[in-house]
Design a protein around this motif. Structure first.
Motif, mmCIF file in Angstrom:
data_model
loop_
_atom_site.group_PDB
_atom_site.id
_atom_site.type_symbol
_atom_site.label_atom_id
_atom_site.label_comp_id
_atom_site.label_asym_id
_atom_site.label_seq_id
_atom_site.Cartn_x
_atom_site.Cartn_y
_atom_site.Cartn_z
ATOM 1 N N MET A 57 0.827 -1.205 0.000
ATOM 2 C CA MET A 57 0.000 0.000 0.000
ATOM 3 C C MET A 57 0.862 1.255 0.000
ATOM 4 N N GLN A 58 1.911 1.244 0.784
ATOM 5 C CA GLN A 58 2.815 2.398 0.836
ATOM 6 C C GLN A 58 3.514 2.612 -0.491
ATOM 7 N N ARG A 59 4.040 1.536 -1.070
ATOM 8 C CA ARG A 59 4.777 1.647 -2.322
ATOM 9 C C ARG A 59 3.894 2.079 -3.488
ATOM 10 N N GLU A 60 2.642 1.662 -3.477
ATOM 11 C CA GLU A 60 1.740 1.991 -4.567
ATOM 12 C C GLU A 60 1.003 3.306 -4.345
ATOM 13 N N GLY B 184 -0.670 7.833 0.352
ATOM 14 C CA GLY B 184 -0.193 9.173 0.048
ATOM 15 C C GLY B 184 1.228 9.380 0.522
ATOM 16 N N LYS B 185 1.656 10.610 0.583
ATOM 17 C CA LYS B 185 3.006 10.924 1.043
ATOM 18 C C LYS B 185 3.143 10.535 2.507
ATOM 19 N N ILE B 186 4.157 9.750 2.826
ATOM 20 C CA ILE B 186 4.364 9.287 4.196
ATOM 21 C C ILE B 186 4.978 10.405 5.028
ATOM 22 N N ARG B 187 4.368 10.634 6.181
ATOM 23 C CA ARG B 187 4.822 11.714 7.056
ATOM 24 C C ARG B 187 5.465 11.233 8.350
ATOM 25 N N PHE B 188 4.951 10.089 8.887
ATOM 26 C CA PHE B 188 5.350 9.735 10.260
ATOM 27 C C PHE B 188 5.263 8.231 10.483
ATOM 28 N N PHE B 189 6.217 7.716 11.257
ATOM 29 C CA PHE B 189 6.194 6.321 11.699
ATOM 30 C C PHE B 189 6.475 6.285 13.192
ATOM 31 N N ILE C 58 8.440 3.134 5.867
ATOM 32 C CA ILE C 58 8.559 4.428 5.201
ATOM 33 C C ILE C 58 9.102 4.254 3.786
ATOM 34 N N GLY C 59 9.934 3.233 3.586
ATOM 35 C CA GLY C 59 10.485 2.972 2.265
ATOM 36 C C GLY C 59 11.742 3.757 1.970
ATOM 37 N N GLU C 60 12.422 4.206 3.012
ATOM 38 C CA GLU C 60 13.661 4.966 2.872
ATOM 39 C C GLU C 60 14.608 4.615 4.006
ATOM 40 N N ASP C 61 15.846 5.054 3.872
ATOM 41 C CA ASP C 61 16.828 4.913 4.944
ATOM 42 C C ASP C 61 17.036 6.270 5.608
ATOM 43 N N VAL D 286 10.724 -9.267 -1.568
ATOM 44 C CA VAL D 286 10.030 -7.977 -1.663
ATOM 45 C C VAL D 286 10.715 -6.955 -0.764
ATOM 46 N N ILE D 287 11.007 -7.344 0.459
ATOM 47 C CA ILE D 287 11.799 -6.535 1.385
ATOM 48 C C ILE D 287 13.119 -7.289 1.568
#
Length: 373
Positions: free
Chosen positions: A179-182, A186-191, A232-235, A340-341
């Motif tokens: 869902m996050q990748r697709e 929306g734009k991820i703000r917080f985890f 988040i999909g980032e480092d 996938v991950i």
């Protein structure tokens, strides 16, 4: 004695079932049992025969493409027990002094290292030198320098180095990552990642700095670190951290009790996380985006994982994590399948880089830039 594994098992054992949200794809969690007769099977030796090794071994009974064929242990009585349970011949049994001889044993393709953290580095180097693939429990090492050396040793030996990130194959986790990748959130703000429990026996190796390389952060906090990255999909590129220690007798110098830390990501997203050995029932992930959210609680226990989003509940069908993990790792090693991950050494090393930065922030009291080099 209470350990993280006891805690995670108890936390999720009584979770209630909920209906699946409509429209959720099942592709991400389907655990295929359709294995052709001629497909290769990964022959695995387990190193370190403690409680988690037993959990892995029991889960592997349901694997089609991974089989326990050997053991490595310093305790003869455990070796005998495992021989009986898994029909392991004497020639496939080793101790910590002679396991280099696996080099000449065609019954072993890979070694799953499930020993105290500080032993992962030297044992990985020896397994790689013997020409066998390495599956290493997390954390992969006690610092990033050792992790990099493990990666280089396995590359030189032309063997795989995989890290035991079982959650990377878990159904709810994969659906939320999809869902996050697709862009559905929306734009991820917080985890937010909360990982903790009250640890028991003060004499156990997890509270021994020389064996564990730290305290709660190395054991349970790494879930929040790793989770922040794949959710988040980032480092992250910076960290700030604060430590609280209420029991300096139990949590000696260099053994962290509770750490809160904050991570900054290139997109502007931030993460707020907690790692502790002094609070129970902390096993929660929360991901917030402009168009939606996802929440998991329990988020990293042994299952079933419970999750929901702004669209409704997920609670995808539970398959024993270690069964799926070993099936997928067999496909990675034998077929070249891509996870996938990622679960490779580089993935484990990045978590160690972040942990090193967290400890530096604690030492200096400053915001620390995270450098992946």
């Amino acid at each position: 004695m209470h350990s993280r594994r006891d805690f995670l098992q108890k936390l999720t054992a009584t979770a209630l079932s909920f209906p699946l949200v409509s429209g959720v794809s099942t592709e991400v969690f389907a655990h295929s049992k359709e294995v052709h007769q001629n497909e290769k099977v990964l022959k695995v030796a387990i190193m370190g025969l403690g409680s988690y090794a037993n959990r892995v071994a029991d889960a592997m009974k349901d694997c089609k493409r991974a089989k326990i064929t050997g053991v490595i242990s310093g305790t003869p009585s455990k070796v005998k027990d495992w021989q009986t349970r898994f029909n392991i011949p004497d020639k496939n049994c080793y101790n910590y002094d002679n396991f280099d001889a696996i080099k000449n044993n065609p019954d072993i393709d890979a070694v799953y290292i499930i020993t105290p953290n500080a032993q992962h580095h030297p044992q990985t180097l020896r397994v790689a030198a013997a020409g066998k693939h390495v599956i290493c429990e997390k954390p992969m090492s006690i610092n990033a320098k050792e992790g990099k050396e493990m990666i280089e040793a396995c590359k030189k030996a032309e063997v795989h180095l995989l890290i035991g990130y079982r959650m990377h194959f878990e159904a709810n986790t994969l659906e939320i990552v999809r869902m996050q990748r697709e862009g559905e959130l929306g734009k991820i703000r917080f985890f937010q990642g909360l990982s903790g429990f009250r640890i028991g026996d003060p004499t156990q190796w997890r509270l021994n700095r020389e064996l564990a390389g730290g305290g709660a952060m190395m054991d349970i906090g790494i879930y929040a670190i790793n989770g922040s990255r794949y959710m988040i999909g980032e480092d992250p590129f910076w960290v700030t951290a604060q430590e609280v220690k209420t029991d300096p007798v139990k949590f000696k110098e260099g053994v962290d009790e509770t750490i809160t830390f904050q991570l900054g990501f290139p997109s502007g997203a931030i993460a707020s996380c907690l790692s502790t050995y002094n609070m129970n029932y902390l096993d929660k992930f929360f991901l917030n985006g402009d168009n939606g959210f996802a929440e998991m609680q329990p988020s990293t226990g042994y299952g079933p994982i419970r999750s929901w989003t702004n669209k409704g509940r997920l609670d995808l069908p539970h398959v024993t994590h270690q069964t799926t993990q070993m099936e997928e790792m067999a496909a990675i090693i034998l077929d070249g399948k891509k996870a996938v991950i990622p679960v490779d050494g580089e993935e484990g090393w990045k978590d160690m880089v972040i942990i090193d930065a967290i400890f530096e922030s604690l030492r200096t009291g400053n915001k620390v830039e995270i450098k992946y080099a």
